[in-house]
Enzyme design. Structure first.
Site, mmCIF file in Angstrom:
data_model
loop_
_atom_site.group_PDB
_atom_site.id
_atom_site.type_symbol
_atom_site.label_atom_id
_atom_site.label_comp_id
_atom_site.label_asym_id
_atom_site.label_seq_id
_atom_site.Cartn_x
_atom_site.Cartn_y
_atom_site.Cartn_z
ATOM 1 N N LYS A 163 -13.780 5.095 -19.426
ATOM 2 C CA LYS A 163 -13.357 5.944 -18.469
ATOM 3 C C LYS A 163 -11.675 5.877 -18.245
ATOM 4 C CE LYS A 163 -13.353 4.347 -14.018
ATOM 5 N NZ LYS A 163 -11.870 4.691 -13.331
ATOM 6 N N ASN A 164 -11.059 4.642 -18.486
ATOM 7 C CA ASN A 164 -9.889 4.795 -18.141
ATOM 8 C C ASN A 164 -8.947 4.995 -19.507
ATOM 9 O OD1 ASN A 164 -10.539 4.093 -15.431
ATOM 10 N ND2 ASN A 164 -9.918 1.701 -15.830
ATOM 11 N N ARG A 214 -8.041 9.701 -8.106
ATOM 12 C CA ARG A 214 -6.655 9.398 -8.331
ATOM 13 C C ARG A 214 -6.170 9.440 -9.708
ATOM 14 N NH1 ARG A 214 -2.954 6.395 -6.711
ATOM 15 N NH2 ARG A 214 -1.895 5.237 -8.129
ATOM 16 N N CYS A 273 -7.650 4.300 -1.719
ATOM 17 C CA CYS A 273 -9.105 4.395 -1.953
ATOM 18 C C CYS A 273 -9.732 2.870 -1.197
ATOM 19 C CB CYS A 273 -9.490 4.535 -3.353
ATOM 20 S SG CYS A 273 -8.852 3.052 -4.057
ATOM 21 N N ARG A 318 -2.532 2.650 -3.073
ATOM 22 C CA ARG A 318 -2.356 3.050 -4.381
ATOM 23 C C ARG A 318 -1.252 4.067 -4.412
ATOM 24 N NH1 ARG A 318 -7.583 2.947 -6.930
ATOM 25 N NH2 ARG A 318 -6.431 3.236 -8.897
ATOM 26 N N PRO A 319 0.100 3.573 -4.022
ATOM 27 C CA PRO A 319 1.135 4.572 -3.825
ATOM 28 C C PRO A 319 1.615 5.022 -5.323
ATOM 29 C CG PRO A 319 1.737 2.072 -3.796
ATOM 30 C CD PRO A 319 0.463 2.235 -3.598
ATOM 31 N N ASP A 343 4.919 5.763 -6.256
ATOM 32 C CA ASP A 343 6.387 5.706 -6.393
ATOM 33 C C ASP A 343 6.981 5.333 -7.818
ATOM 34 O OD1 ASP A 343 5.220 3.148 -5.697
ATOM 35 O OD2 ASP A 343 7.144 2.409 -5.606
ATOM 36 N N LEU A 344 6.211 4.662 -8.492
ATOM 37 C CA LEU A 344 6.794 4.287 -9.732
ATOM 38 C C LEU A 344 6.631 5.515 -10.550
ATOM 39 C CD1 LEU A 344 5.256 0.599 -10.222
ATOM 40 C CD2 LEU A 344 7.657 1.194 -9.471
ATOM 41 N N ASP A 346 -10.286 -5.047 -12.882
ATOM 42 C CA ASP A 346 -11.414 -4.391 -12.911
ATOM 43 C C ASP A 346 -12.974 -5.228 -13.213
ATOM 44 O OD1 ASP A 346 -9.964 -1.273 -14.250
ATOM 45 O OD2 ASP A 346 -9.877 -2.387 -12.585
ATOM 46 N N ARG A 401 -19.416 6.584 -10.923
ATOM 47 C CA ARG A 401 -18.203 6.843 -11.041
ATOM 48 C C ARG A 401 -17.547 6.531 -12.193
ATOM 49 N NH1 ARG A 401 -13.701 5.337 -7.287
ATOM 50 N NH2 ARG A 401 -12.448 6.553 -9.016
#
Ligand code: EPZ
Length: 429
Positions: free
Chosen positions: A22-23, A94, A118, A123-124, A126-127, A305, A397
């Site tokens: 998935k990722n 996301r 979530c 889960r910002p 900014d980076l 995970d 998901r």
């Protein structure tokens, strides 16, 4: 509302083939926006996250045809718009934020909804945004949307944290920028390397130099390509945990051993045998399950995970295990549900102390998030009696046909609808 109804199962036996990662597939589908030519991607798992992202790519203007039989997809992003106006779609996923890099690189601008938090954390992004700014984009955030505009030029970027998503977004943006970009303190998960391989097949120039440094030399244009997504190491770890808790002996046919080494090392500490078969791995119970400790870290450390599903193993291991979750601020959501099954777990901030118990007892629980939900399935396989797990949309998901694959190994698990819960399918009795 669908449920999993799980009975205490015999030791799992046999072999299972895991799906595409998935990722890895989510950023790779976004990377298809980097070219106006057709891309053909194989080993694309049937996951709700994948289908939501395909919808978002179509809304941006890409043509996409998913073939469920071959689990492959053709994507052609010839004429694309610069923004996603449907806020609800993007916020649901996301990974939708990963279209930002390709859109800026391809069209010079992007306007997409700021992804929400979530269950596991705020889960910002900014980076991601700092990376885009270093490449010359002007960023504006208003009314819940993020807008980025500019012609991108290579630069030197040092990430405060080896963020997987930020690394992926910056690689995609820099692949069409003018000149050279170096990312230091980058994430180097196997899914990042798969994305790099995909972009290089498109004619890109991206290299992981080791010790978290990635160098990208921008090119004028990228072309279409074919790619097969790597197997899902997190799904492999989930089946490893299932074998451990049921005292089973299974072969995971297409697991890539270097991708699951941290999990293998932990199971060996626990007393479970893990063999590298080169075209897969074999996981077999050897008569004991000893306590062990986990501290989640960026790759090649133990993956966050897999933390929840391995906690299910600890719950039935002999002794006291300690889990330190360093990546997300709220990733112990499985614990309250596990305690309803008789687990003995205490938490203090990002540390959980798990006292192994002799047995767990089936109960009615709800999946709080994707990996916590998977952990409840694993625990239910070993729990006495019957466990009903609600909110399994979380689990679906990230796991394709999990119940089907587990049944093939002898697990007593059925997917049912709410109305049937009073009289579960006869096969379970
Ligand atoms: C990816 O999420 C994965 N998702 C996650 O898998 C995984 O848990 C995570 O990487 C870590 O390995 C996908 O690939 C789709 P991060 P991502 O950016 O990219 C903080 C699953 O279960 N951070 O590495 O969002 C962030 O808050 C999912 O399959 C910032 O502070 O993870 C977190 O604490 C869950 N600012 C930490 O870094 C940023 O700009 C790790 O986040 C970005 C991240």
């Amino acid at each position: 509302m669908s449920f999993f109804v799980v009975q205490k199962s015999e030791p799992l036996k046999g072999s299972v083939k895991i799906s595409g990662a998935k990722n890895a597939v989510l950023p790779i589908l976004c990377a298809c926006l980097l070219t106006d030519e057709e891309c053909f991607v194989e080993n694309v798992p049937q996951l709700s996250d994948v289908f939501v992202l395909i919808d978002i790519l179509k809304k941006i203007g890409a043509k996409a045809e998913y073939n469920i039989l071959s689990e492959s997809i053709k994507i052609k992003a010839e004429n694309i718009s610069k923004d996603i106006s449907e806020e609800h779609e993007a916020v649901k996923l996301r990974a939708s934020f990963l279209v930002m890099g390709p859109l800026i690189a391809r069209t010079g601008s992007a306007r997409i909804p700021l992804p929400g938090g979530c269950p596991i954390g705020s889960r910002p992004v900014d980076l991601h945004l700092k990376g885009f700014e270093k490449l010359g984009a002007k960023i504006k955030q208003e009314h819940g949307f993020t807008e980025a505009k500019g012609t991108l030029k290579g630069n030197h970027i040092y990430l405060d944290f080896p963020s997987v998503g930020a690394t992926e977004n910056i690689i995609m943006a820099a692949s069409l920028a003018e000149g050279e970009t170096v990312i230091e303190n980058a994430a180097v998960e196997p899914e990042i390397i798969d994305l790099i391989n995909f972009i290089n097949k498109m004619g890109g120039n991206v290299f992981s130099l080791g010790n978290g440094t990635i160098k990208i030399t921008g090119v004028k244009k990228l072309h279409g390509t074919r790619h097969k997504v790597i197997p899902d190491r997190i799904e492999a770890g989930t089946f490893m945990a299932a074998a451990a808790v049921t005292g089973g002996d299974i072969t995971i046919e297409n697991a890539v051993f270097p991708h699951i080494k941290p999990a293998a090392a932990k199971l060996e500490e626990c007393g479970i045998k893990v063999e590298n078969l080169y075209n897969g791995i074999r996981v077999s119970y050897a008569g004991k399950r000893k306590a062990f400790n986990i501290k989640t870290m960026p790759f090649p450390g133990f993956p966050t995970d897999m933390q929840a599903v391995f906690m299910s193993v600890m719950a039935l291991a002999k002794g006291t295990s300690i889990v330190t979750e360093t990546i997300f601020e709220n990733r112990f959501l499985q614990i309250d549900e596990m305690k309803r099954m008789g687990a003995d777990i205490k938490t203090e901030g990002r540390v959980a102390v798990v006292e192994g118990v002799k047995k767990l007892t089936g109960s009615r629980v709800n999946a709080p998030d994707l990996r916590a939900g998977a952990a409840l399935v694993i625990a239910a396989l070993a729990a006495e009696g019957q466990t009903e797990i609600g909110n399994i949309y979380h689990i679906e998901r990230g796991y394709s046909r999990l119940d089907e694959k587990l049944r093939k190994l002898g697990a007593k698990i059925e997917k049912t609808e709410e109305r049937d819960i009073e009289n579960p399918p006869q096969t379970l009795l």
